[in-house]
Each structure stands twice: as structure tokens, then as C-alpha cells.
Design a protein around this motif. Structure first.
Motif, PDB file in Angstrom:
ATOM      1  N   ILE A   6       2.415  -0.715  -0.433  1.00  0.00           N
ATOM      2  CA  ILE A   6       2.262  -1.586  -1.585  1.00  0.00           C
ATOM      3  C   ILE A   6       0.858  -2.183  -1.566  1.00  0.00           C
ATOM      4  N   GLU A  54      -6.031  -3.363   7.656  1.00  0.00           N
ATOM      5  CA  GLU A  54      -5.172  -4.205   6.808  1.00  0.00           C
ATOM      6  C   GLU A  54      -3.851  -4.360   7.561  1.00  0.00           C
ATOM      7  N   GLU A  56      -0.035  -5.418   7.942  1.00  0.00           N
ATOM      8  CA  GLU A  56       1.044  -5.533   6.953  1.00  0.00           C
ATOM      9  C   GLU A  56       2.408  -5.575   7.642  1.00  0.00           C
ATOM     10  N   ASP A  85      -2.699  -0.585   7.868  1.00  0.00           N
ATOM     11  CA  ASP A  85      -3.038   0.387   6.829  1.00  0.00           C
ATOM     12  C   ASP A  85      -4.551   0.562   6.889  1.00  0.00           C
ATOM     13  N   LYS A 106      -6.803   6.617   2.037  1.00  0.00           N
ATOM     14  CA  LYS A 106      -5.672   5.863   2.584  1.00  0.00           C
ATOM     15  C   LYS A 106      -4.726   6.690   3.449  1.00  0.00           C
TER      16      LYS A 106
HETATM   17 ZN    ZN Z   1      -2.614  -1.994   2.461  1.00  0.00          ZN
END
Ligand code: ZN
Length: 203
Positions: A6, A54, A56, A85, A106
Motif C-alpha cells: 500500500i 521504508e 512498514e 519496502d 519496487k
Molecule cells: Zn512502501
């Protein structure tokens, strides 16, 4: 299995990247080859000069389902962990500029770091999960599930309108502010409610 991520689920992170709050959750996928085998370092890929972490909260799906009504979402996950991430921010910026999908920024190998431990959700206060990322022993990201724009239950319901969820799928639920670059020899450590459950060296 699949990994659903997300984007833009925390206001302060949306601001730091000059993005807009979405009217609906934004999501993208990582392939299962993105998962870093446990204990391995993260190798900075040669196609990027700006890899960002990142941190999460991640949900592990425990039951197959599609078009899940939000009030039943809680039956579809039991375990909660942390993930990083990893994002090739320079590649992603280029993709955004061109209006292209983000996947190559990603979903590359090693871009999904998963914690060693998952907590059963009954042992957590779901609206008040504290988590943080330390880089070389300095806190760089500090979040709480209470700050999420879209809740776990809403996300499961929403995503399942598009994709059948299967046991073992993972949902990365978005990152708070403080994302930044990694360099060779950095060490990243993720904490959930002050317990260290994720650790990775950058090579
Ligand atoms: Zn992320």
C-alpha cells in the motif's frame, strides 16, 4: 504467494514526498522473488543511485478470500510483522514522470525484507502498534498504526475487490515519514512495540 504494498497511507509521509492524499488506497505488487532470504545482507542494485528504506507493518493472510466485506476482514489475517519496502527512488521518480508503472523501482530482488518474527494479532492492540526503524542505531522512522489513513480491515476488503487473497500472501501497509537513503555498510533494525524483529546489513 504475492506481496501487495500500500502506498500513501500516512499523512506525514505523503507530505515529505510532495504527494497527494488518495481518494482510494493506492497499491502495487512485488513478486515473490523480491523476498530476501533471512539473514542475507541487502545488496544495492547497480541500476540505482538512490535506494530508500521504508519500514512498514505487514499482515500475513491466513485464509483465501475475494470481495471480503470489511466487517469480516479480521478473519483473513492473524499474524503481524514488519517489513522494509526497499525502493529505487531515482527509478521510481523517472517512472512517475513518464506515467509508467513502478514495479521495476519496487519489485527487484531483495526489495522485500521480512521480519524474523510475527506477532499473533490477539497479542497486539491493533490501533496502537508502535514501530520504528533505526539506521546505525539512530531512529529514522517512528510510526504507529493509529496514524494510518486506511485501516487493516479496510485495506483487506479493498484489495480483495481486485485480487483474490490467498493464505501466505503479505500486505505491506504503508510507511510513515522519515524515509531515506541507504549506503554500503549501513545497518537497519526494525522494532515492533520496542522488540527488535528485523535486522539487515547493506552491502
Ligand atoms: Zn512502501
Amino acid at each position: 504467494m504475492k506481496i501487495i504494498c500500500i502506498g500513501r497511507n500516512y499523512h506525514d509521509h505523503i507530505k515529505e514526498l510532495n504527494n497527494k492524499v488518495e481518494k482510494e488506497p493506492l497499491f502495487f505488487l512485488k513478486p515473490d522473488t523480491a523476498i530476501q532470504p533471512k539473514g542475507h545482507p541487502f545488496f544495492i542494485p547497480d541500476f540505482s543511485k538512490n535506494i530508500h528504506y521504508e519500514i512498514e507493518i505487514i499482515l500475513k493472510i491466513c485464509k483465501n478470500g475475494k470481495k471480503i466485506n470489511e466487517q469480516f476482514s479480521h478473519k483473513y489475517y492473524n499474524e503481524i510483522g514488519l517489513g522494509i519496502d526497499f525502493t529505487a527512488r531515482d527509478v521510481q521518480d523517472k517512472c512517475k514522470e513518464l506515467g509508467h508503472p513502478w514495479e521495476k523501482a519496487k519489485g527487484f530482488d531483495g526489495s522485500a525484507q521480512i521480519s524474523n518474527k510475527f506477532f499473533h494479532k490477539s497479542n497486539l492492540e491493533l490501533n496502537n502498534i508502535k514501530f520504528r526503524l533505526e539506521k546505525n542505531k539512530t531512529i529514522v522512522q517512528n510510526g504507529n498504526s493509529s496514524q494510518m489513513i486506511y485501516s487493516f480491515d479496510y485495506l483487506i476488503s479493498y484489495v480483495s475487490n481486485f485480487y483474490t487473497l490467498r493464505t501466505g500472501d503479505l500486505i505491506f501497509t504503508g510507511t510513515p515519514s522519515g524515509v531515506g537513503e541507504v549506503k554500503i555498510n549501513d545497518k537497519l533494525e526494525g522494532f515492533l512495540n520496542d522488540e527488535k524483529i528485523l535486522s539487515v546489513k547493506i552491502k
